[in-house]
Motif scaffolding. Structure first.
Motif: not given
Length: 549
Positions: A401-409, A128-135
């Motif tokens: 826990a997990g880290e969130l990258g810049a511009g990442h969804t 699922i997270n291989y793809f970017d989503y339009d948030y």
């Protein structure tokens, strides 16, 4: 020089091919000795020229015998799928976000080889997270926006899916932090195949093209020993870095633990305050010398992450690939994990999504859901089996826990059974308690409360966010967003590949139909490629079924 001749005198059998043609010896260049009793009588130093400071040199050792290519020793950790849990007795669900997507490209590799992937190679959250989503981009002071959506489950009309999406804040590209990168390269004998070390070099060269003059790069390589190939060097010295990278050849066994130690030491020595400090480990994961077990390596990485140095793992190759080990290391090391199966994937990781993958904007991001038992009968988190947390871990800032990258969804999906559903799904019910009873709330509008915790980059104290999802948000499938329908299609595909008992009425044809209607702005063609993968899996499974009849 004295060290090299001492090694010769002692008959040291170096299992590390370290051939750097047309490079110069630097004062910081050194080779660490690593005991390798298993290889002592198998290796012999084949050529060493006299080396003086500033001279050209060649250092090479004999490669170990080529392994039988037909022997497949790939390893994947067992995945026990999440089940449906009754809300009345188990109303809270807690997990860490997962930004890895290695599973998806690994699945693609299987399908392109006309093979169905092993069930445990399929991690649905990574697909699922291989793809970017339009948030939408975040508008407040928090570095990400929170987005929720609920609609009908495509594979079970009596169920609903709750879609939770995070959108990381884009970087200001005019004011990027300087990067201190250490390339940690597996140069062992198992990396000699074309889709390993040669592809690895091409991949890192793509990343080099994205760096600027204020960034710096060091290179550490390891086989039977770990060596500093290139001390920390300004990225502007492009030719020097490329020469060092091109000079690495494969041979010997794999002292991954020593390589990790050395790479982190180099990163720490060149630490950039408030910068992007990161070790990029490129390997097939087949560590077999020194610290090599998964538990030992996880403990090592957990210790190293205290220095605020992040970790990116890039997996290469097949046949002896150790996926489970690399996933565990990544989870332990404030890191992310990718599988590079071709140069297109290398471009995605190191060029197209480089900033999202290399620049962290939020640490230790956790999600906790409390379902309202008045409105929801049962729930199942799709995927994230290796990211589940104890409920008490949510408020514990010492729990990683997990880290969130810049511009990442980041996207997570729950399949839920509403209280008025006619579903016949078996629900895992916890035993009734003797001294306590479960009170059902009188609230008939809240479906659930979503809680988020994250730490700003410069803080070890988390920030709490909350959002409530109301029953008024429920829509029918046709009215749902492209984000919702495409992510549901990917989840359905993952369940088919795993032959999940929760796949319901999902088929490859229904997944294709759902995904085709939700391609959205497919600028890079990733979603179109997904359609091709679904078609390939359908064909392969049909052929297998026909051959059995």
């Amino acid at each position: 020089m004295k060290k090299i001749f001492q090694l010769l005198a002692l008959g040291f059998s170096a299992t590390f091919i370290f051939s750097c043609q047309n490079a110069t010896v630097d004062k910081a260049l050194y080779l660490e000795e690593v005991p390798n009793a298993r290889a002592m009588d198998q290796k012999a130093l084949s050529k060493v020229e006299t080396v003086t400071e500033g001279a050209n040199y060649t250092y090479q050792v004999s490669p170990e015998p080529i392994q039988n290519e037909k022997l497949n020793t790939e390893e994947y950790d067992k995945i026990n799928e999440n089940t449906f849990k009754g809300v009345a007795q188990t109303p809270v669900s807690t997990f860490s976000i997962d930004v890895d997507n290695a599973s998806y490209s690994n699945i693609r590799r299987y399908l392109e080889m006309d093979q169905m992937p092993l069930a445990d190679a399929v991690r649905i959250e990574e697909m699922i997270n291989y793809f970017d989503y339009d948030y939408p981009q975040p508008q407040g002071q928090d570095p990400f926006s929170i987005n929720t959506e609920i609609s009908t489950t495509p594979w079970n009309s009596e169920h609903h899916l709750i879609h939770i999406g995070l959108q990381g804040k884009d970087l200001d590209y005019t004011d990027l932090k300087s990067s201190n990168l250490v390339f940690l390269i597996d140069a062992s004998g198992s990396m000699s195949a074309e889709n390993k070390l040669p592809l690895l070099k091409k991949s890192l060269k793509l990343l080099l093209s994205e760096l600027d003059d204020k960034d710096k790069v060091a290179i550490v390589a390891y086989a039977g020993a770990a060596g500093l190939v290139l001390p920390s060097t300004p990225a502007s010295e492009h030719e020097k870095i490329l020469n060092a990278l091109d000079g690495i050849n494969s041979g010997g066994s794999t002292a991954g633990g020593q390589g990790i130690e050395l790479a982190y030491n180099i990163a720490k020595e060149n630490l950039i305050a408030d910068g992007n400090n990161r070790v990029i480990l490129a390997t097939d994961g087949d560590f077999n010398v020194g610290v090599s077990s998964s538990s030992e390596l996880v403990s090592l990485i957990e210790e190293k992450r205290k220095d605020n140095i992040y970790l990116t793992i890039c997996g290469f190759g097949m046949g002896n690939y150790k996926d489970g080990r690399m996933e565990q290391i990544s989870n332990a090391g404030n890191g992310n994990y990718f599988y590079i199966d071709n140069i297109r994937e290398a471009k995605k990781v190191f060029v197209t999504q480089m900033r999202a993958n290399m620049f962290t904007i939020a640490k230790d991001v956790k999600i906790q859901i409390e379902f309202n038992p008045k409105m929801v009968k049962a729930y199942r988190l799709i995927g994230y089996e290796n990211r589940l947390l104890a409920n008490e871990d949510f408020d514990d800032d010492t729990k990683d826990a997990g880290e969130l990258g810049a511009g990442h969804t980041v996207t997570a999906i729950y399949e839920v059974i509403l209280a008025n559903s006619k579903s016949t799904q078996t629900i895992h019910q916890a035993a009734d308690l003797k001294y306590q009873t479960t009170k059902v709330s009188g609230n008939e509008t809240d479906l659930m409360t979503v809680k988020f915790r994250y730490k700003p980059i410069k803080s070890d104290q988390s920030i709490l966010l909350e959002q409530v999802l109301k029953n008024t948000a429920i829509t029918n499938l046709d009215s749902s967003s492209d984000n919702y329908r495409f992510s549901a299609a990917v989840a359905g595909f993952g369940m088919l590949l795993r032959n999940s008992k929760f796949k319901g009425s999902a088929t490859y044809d229904s997944v294709l139909e759902l995904a085709k209607g939700a391609l959205g702005n497919d600028k890079e063609g990733y979603r179109t490629e997904f359609l091709q993968m679904v078609q390939s899996a359908n064909t392969l499974e049909t052929l297998e079924a026909n051959s059995e009849n």
